[in-house]
Design an enzyme around this catalytic site. Structure first.
Site, PDB file in Angstrom:
ATOM      1  N   ASP A 194      -1.279  -6.048  21.345  1.00 14.11           N
ATOM      2  CA  ASP A 194      -1.013  -4.766  20.658  1.00 14.11           C
ATOM      3  C   ASP A 194      -0.863  -4.927  19.150  1.00 14.11           C
ATOM      4  O   ASP A 194      -0.221  -4.113  18.490  1.00 14.11           O
ATOM      5  CB  ASP A 194       0.252  -4.088  21.218  1.00 14.11           C
ATOM      6  N   LYS A 203      -5.833  -5.431  16.844  1.00 13.33           N
ATOM      7  CA  LYS A 203      -7.097  -6.183  16.749  1.00 13.33           C
ATOM      8  C   LYS A 203      -8.302  -5.257  16.763  1.00 13.33           C
ATOM      9  O   LYS A 203      -9.296  -5.511  16.071  1.00 13.33           O
ATOM     10  CB  LYS A 203      -7.201  -7.184  17.911  1.00 13.33           C
ATOM     11  N   GLY A 229      -6.011  -2.687  25.997  1.00  8.62           N
ATOM     12  CA  GLY A 229      -6.725  -1.620  25.304  1.00  8.62           C
ATOM     13  C   GLY A 229      -6.760  -1.847  23.817  1.00  8.62           C
ATOM     14  O   GLY A 229      -5.793  -2.315  23.223  1.00  8.62           O
ATOM     15  N   HIS A 230      -7.899  -1.558  23.207  1.00 10.62           N
ATOM     16  CA  HIS A 230      -8.031  -1.613  21.758  1.00 10.62           C
ATOM     17  C   HIS A 230      -8.220  -0.189  21.245  1.00 10.62           C
ATOM     18  O   HIS A 230      -9.145   0.513  21.659  1.00 10.62           O
ATOM     19  CB  HIS A 230      -9.209  -2.503  21.351  1.00 10.62           C
ATOM     20  N   GLN A 241      -5.174  -9.021  24.590  1.00  9.98           N
ATOM     21  CA  GLN A 241      -3.779  -9.456  24.645  1.00  9.98           C
ATOM     22  C   GLN A 241      -3.429 -10.308  23.419  1.00  9.98           C
ATOM     23  O   GLN A 241      -3.990 -10.106  22.351  1.00  9.98           O
ATOM     24  CB  GLN A 241      -3.491 -10.202  25.956  1.00  9.98           C
TER      25      GLN A 241
END
Length: 442
Positions: A14, A17, A41-42, A236
Site C-alpha cells: 500500500d 507503487k 490492488g494498485h 504487496q
C-alpha cells in the site's frame, strides 16, 4: 541495452507503487507483474478518476505498453477478464493484444477460495474459544491466494498452459475437487464446491486465456536484445515476503526484488535499477507485528487525511510512524538503488514528526536490526528521533525547492539515515503530483 527497473514496496504494501509505475510508464515498453494475485490492488488517479487494478500491470492505461503477467502470479480467470473489460469500457485501446500471460501461471479456482475462507473462519472460531491465544489468525483477504501457492509447491496445481489439453485438465481438476471437498466437508465442516460448475466456468473462458499466453522468458529476452525497456512491478511489500517478512503474518510469495528472477524467468544481470517505494509514515493491513503502530489522534490523522483503506478489501489500514530500522533491512535485502517517498502531503500540519531509529528490547538493550520471530517483534518498542513539522501545504508541489523548509529537512534526514538517494517524492494522489529529482527511465 535498455534500462530495466524493478518497482517494489518497502513496507507492508500500500505504499503507492501503482501511481509511480503509471507515472514512469511512458518511458518503458513492457511492464511485468512477477508475484501475487488479485489480493493486492494498485490505485491510479488520473484527472480525478480513480482506477484500481489487481492483476493487470499498472502501466496498461498507456496505449503503447505491453503488459506481462509472469509465472509467479496466480490468476483468477474471471477476475482477470473482468478487469480487462473494465479498462475496455474506459476506452483503453487494444488491450487483449497487449497482454501476455505465462503459460506456467497457476490457476486460482473456486476450491482455493473456499479453503482460504474455511480456514480463516475456523481459526477465528478456535481463537474465540481459546483463552491461551495459541492460534495464528493471519487476516488473509480470503481470495484463495495461499491455497493456490500451496498447490503449486505440492505439485498438484493446475496452470493456464494445462488448458491446451482439456481432457487431461478435466481429469486433474476432478482429482483436486475431490481432494478439497474431502477436507472442506470432513475437517472444516464447510460447504463443498461443485466440479461441474467449475469446469463449465473454465471452459467458457478457456479460449480467452489461451489467446494471451506466451513464452515469457523468451519474449522478454528478445525485447532486451532489441533495446526495449522493461519495468517489473511488485505487489504487496517487502515485509510481506514469505521468506523475509514478519512470518507467519506474510503473503504466500516472494515480494522482494529477488522474486523477479523466479517469478518471470529473467536473470539478475538483466536488472539495472531497483526503486523502493515507501510512505513518509507506515501502514499495514491485517494482523502481525508493527513496532511504530499508533492508537491516538495521529493515527486518526493518517487514516483520514491519507484515506487509509485497502484498495482490494476496503479494510482499514493500521498506521504508524516511519520505521528506519525496517527500511534499512529492506534496502539491504533488495539492493535498492533509490527510494520514492509517497504521501508527504499527509504530514502537513503536524507539530512534530517522529522517525523510528532503533528498537528497545524488554531488558533495555537497543538494537538497530530487525528481529527474527513474532515473539521478538512483539517484545520491543520503538526509539524515536523527533523532527519539527510544518504548517505550509505540500499538496501538489512539484519542485523540491518549493517545499517548506521543515519538509525539505525531513526528506534530507531520511536520505542521510538510509544511505541511498531519494529520487522521487509524491505530494498527492494525482499522477503528476510528484517531485522527480532523478527519473530512472530516462
Amino acid at each position: 541495452m535498455g534500462k530495466n527497473i524493478i518497482i517494489i514496496g518497502t513496507q507492508w504494501g500500500d505504499e503507492g507503487k501503482g501511481k509511480i509505475i503509471d507515472l514512469l510508464s511512458p518511458n518503458v515498453n513492457y511492464i511485468v507483474r512477477y508475484q501475487g494475485g488479485h489480493n493486492a490492488g494498485h490505485t491510479l488517479v488520473v484527472n480525478n478518476k480513480k482506477t484500481v487494478l489487481h492483476l493487470l500491470p499498472s502501466g496498461l492505461l498507456h496505449n503503447h505498453i505491453f503488459g506481462v503477467i509472469g509465472n509467479g502470479v496466480v490468476i483468477s480467470p474471471r477476475d482477470l477478464l473482468n478487469e480487462i473489460r473494465m479498462l475496455q469500457k474506459q476506452g483503453i485501446y487494444n488491450l487483449q493484444n497487449r497482454i501476455m500471460i505465462s503459460e506456467s501461471s497457476p490457476l486460482l479456482l473456486e476450491y482455493h477460495v473456499a479453503m482460504d475462507q474455511a480456514r480463516e473462519k475456523r481459526l477465528h472460531s478456535v481463537d474465540d474459544n481459546n483463552s491461551n491465544g495459541n492460534t495464528t489468525i493471519i487476516g488473509t483477504t480470503g481470495r484463495g491466494i495461499g491455497p493456490v501457492y500451496e498447490d503449486k509447491v505440492a505439485r498438484r496445481g493446475l496452470r493456464i498452459g494445462d488448458l491446451k489439453n482439456i481432457q487431461l485438465f478435466s481429469v486433474n481438476l476432478r482429482k483436486n475437487v475431490n481432494y478439497y471437498n474431502f477436507l472442506l466437508s470432513n475437517y472444516y465442516h464447510s460447504k463443498v464446491v461443485n466440479y461441474d460448475v467449475i469446469i463449465k466456468d473454465i471452459l467458457s473462458v478457456r479460449d480467452d486465456l489461451l489467446n494471451m499466453i506466451q513464452d515469457i522468458p523468451n519474449t522478454l529476452d528478445i525485447a532486451m536484445k532489441n533495446d526495449k525497456k522493461i519495468m517489473f512491478e511488485g505487489a504487496q511489500g517487502t515485509f510481506l515476503d514469505i521468506d523475509h517478512g514478519t512470518y507467519p503474518y506474510v503473503t504466500s510469495s516472494n515480494s522482494i526484488s529477488g522474486g523477479v528472477c523466479s517469478g518471470v524467468g529473467v536473470g539478475p544481470l538483466a536488472i539495472d535499477y531497483i526503486l523502493g517505494v515507501t510512505k513518509c509514515y507506515t501502514t499495514r493491513v491485517g494482523f502481525g507485528p508493527f513496532p511504530t503502530e499508533l492508537f491516538d489522534e495521529i493515527d486518526l490523522h493518517f487514516f483520514n487525511i491519507g484515506k487509509e483503506l485497502g484498495s482490494s478489501t476496503g479494510r482499514r489500514r493500521r498506521t504508524g510512524w516511519l520505521d528506519i530500522v525496517a527500511l534499512r533491512r529492506c534496502i539491504q535485502i533488495n539492493s535498492l538503488s533509490a527510494l520514492c517517498m509517497t504521501k508527504l502531503d499527509v504530514l502537513d500540519g503536524l507539530k512534530e514528526i517522529k522517525i523510528c531509529i532503533a528498537y528497545k528490547l524488554s531488558n533495555g538493550t537497543q538494537i538497530t536490526c530487525t528481529p527474527f520471530s513474532v515473539d521478538e517483534w512483539n517484545n520491543l518498542s520503538p526509539v524515536y528521533k523527533i523532527l519539527p513539522g510544518w504548517l505550509g501545504s505540500t499538496v501538489g508541489v512539484r519542485s523540491f525547492n518549493l517545499l517548506p523548509l521543515e519538509a525539505k529537512n525531513y526528506i534530507l534526514e531520511i536520505e542521510s539515515m538510509v544511505g541511498i538517494p531519494i529520487d522521487m517524492i509524491s505530494t498527492g494522489p494525482e499522477r503528476n503530483d510528484i517531485i522527480i529529482l532523478n527519473n530512472p527511465c530516462l
